[in-house]
Design an enzyme around this catalytic site. Structure first.
Site, PDB file in Angstrom:
ATOM      1  N   SER A   1      41.042  35.030  37.452  1.00 23.10           N
ATOM      2  CA  SER A   1      41.986  35.027  38.579  1.00 23.10           C
ATOM      3  C   SER A   1      43.384  34.655  38.076  1.00 23.10           C
ATOM      4  CB  SER A   1      41.494  34.065  39.666  1.00 23.10           C
ATOM      5  OG  SER A   1      42.230  34.236  40.852  1.00 23.10           O
TER       6      SER A   1
ATOM      7  N   ASP B   1      34.315  40.804  45.374  1.00 26.50           N
ATOM      8  CA  ASP B   1      35.396  39.809  45.356  1.00 26.50           C
ATOM      9  C   ASP B   1      36.100  39.773  46.708  1.00 26.50           C
ATOM     10  OD1 ASP B   1      37.734  38.279  44.875  1.00 26.50           O
ATOM     11  OD2 ASP B   1      37.727  38.863  42.774  1.00 26.50           O
TER      12      ASP B   1
ATOM     13  N   HIS C   1      34.397  36.381  44.028  1.00 25.94           N
ATOM     14  CA  HIS C   1      35.533  35.911  43.251  1.00 25.94           C
ATOM     15  C   HIS C   1      35.148  34.785  42.287  1.00 25.94           C
ATOM     16  CE1 HIS C   1      39.739  35.618  42.260  1.00 25.94           C
ATOM     17  NE2 HIS C   1      39.756  34.332  42.541  1.00 25.94           N
TER      18      HIS C   1
END
Length: 319
Positions: A159, A243, A275
């Protein structure tokens, strides 16, 4: 009619001003979340709790900010690959320890976990400018160590950490040997329109059709889409197709941009990965994918392997 148009114009201007105020006042708090709701800034657990061999490392970034990190080794004398891990935007490195514990077991690697400025026990306040310096300080530290094989340093970012890692990798072709990106966004400008849909009318990334009227106010753009095509080292893209934070097409766009310039790019998706849990639901396939990538691009040097095996046969180095 004139008064109506005037009211519409004033209304539009009012909205723009309100959005500008929001971006100026709160953008760092939206991008960086060092403390999870209901928890404290301090670490809830340390590697010792998981019986990991580790070292507390204290660094200084180039602008003088004091930083904390954990360097966790698979074995005290390990010459295996070293993973420089950059975390997501929320919480601290302690929240990633269980994943790192499994990483060390499965990949037989060392892991360096950096606390960004303002996170964990690191001083300062987070920003793109500052975290970029923090990442460089961590890499410089690893590159100067004599107890690891510095030719086998791999950057791994998830991320926000992917944006951090991509920029660091691009800037250090002589120090970083490979890059792993997991569930990373193309840019904060693109992601903002997903998380806060009204913002897509005011800001947008390179490929966006948005007016981009307020892009100049974004202090932490983290535009990975503009960076990834310049990276020459091998890149592994790990994408969770469920996600819920970063739309999977962001990862596909990053891969397409990189692969157009770099033949050593691999894209692997995980149908059930969200995620934060792609590493967990991906199971054996997830870890084997990374292992094969490491074996290809940061292979063990034969003389190191022979020395390591000899020490184990003598028995006494790790007792």
């Amino acid at each position: 009619m004139v008064s109506y148009m005037g009211a519409v114009l004033y209304g539009f201007v009012g909205i723009v001003v309100a959005v500008m105020a929001l971006l100026v006042a709160f953008q760092e708090k939206l991008v960086y979340v060092p403390v999870l709701p209901g928890l404290t800034k301090s670490y809830q657990v340390t590697p010792a709790r998981l019986r990991l061999f580790y070292e507390d490392v204290w660094l200084r970034s180039s602008d003088g900010v004091r930083l904390h990190a954990w360097f966790i080794k698979v074995l005290p004398e390990s010459r295996g690959p070293t993973v420089l891990f950059f975390q997501e935007n929320a919480g601290n490195i302690a929240h990633r320890l269980e994943m790192v514990r499994i990483m060390i077991q499965r990949l037989q690697c060392n892991v360096f976990m950096l606390s960004y400025r303002g996170y964990g026990e690191s001083d300062g306040y987070p920003s793109q400018h500052g975290i970029t310096k923090d990442a460089q300080a961590a890499l410089d530290h690893l590159s100067q160590r004599t107890d690891i094989d510095t030719s086998r340093i791999v950057v791994f970012g998830r991320s926000l950490g992917g944006a951090v890692g991509a920029l660091l990798t691009k800037n250090n072709p002589d120090k970083v040997n490979a890059l792993i990106l997991e569930n990373t966004f193309t840019s904060i400008m693109d992601l903002a329109g997903v998380l806060l849909p009204f913002l897509k009318w005011f800001i947008g990334g390179t490929g966006s059709k948005a007016p981009k009227l307020l892009n100049f106010l974004v202090r932490s753009p983290w535009s990975t889409i503009d960076i990834v095509g310049q990276i020459k080292q091998p890149i592994l893209f790990l994408s969770g197709l469920q996600d819920e934070m970063v739309p999977p097409f962001h990862m596909q766009m990053l891969y397409d941009k990189a692969a157009a310039h770099n033949r050593e790019c691999v894209f692997v998706d995980f149908p059930n990965g969200m995620h934060m849990d792609t590493w967990l639901v991906g199971g054996d396939h997830y870890w084997r994918t990374i292992q094969q990538f490491l074996e290809k691009h940061v292979p063990e040097i034969k003389e190191h392997k022979s020395s390591h095996d000899a020490k184990i046969l003598r028995g006494g180095d790790f007792m």
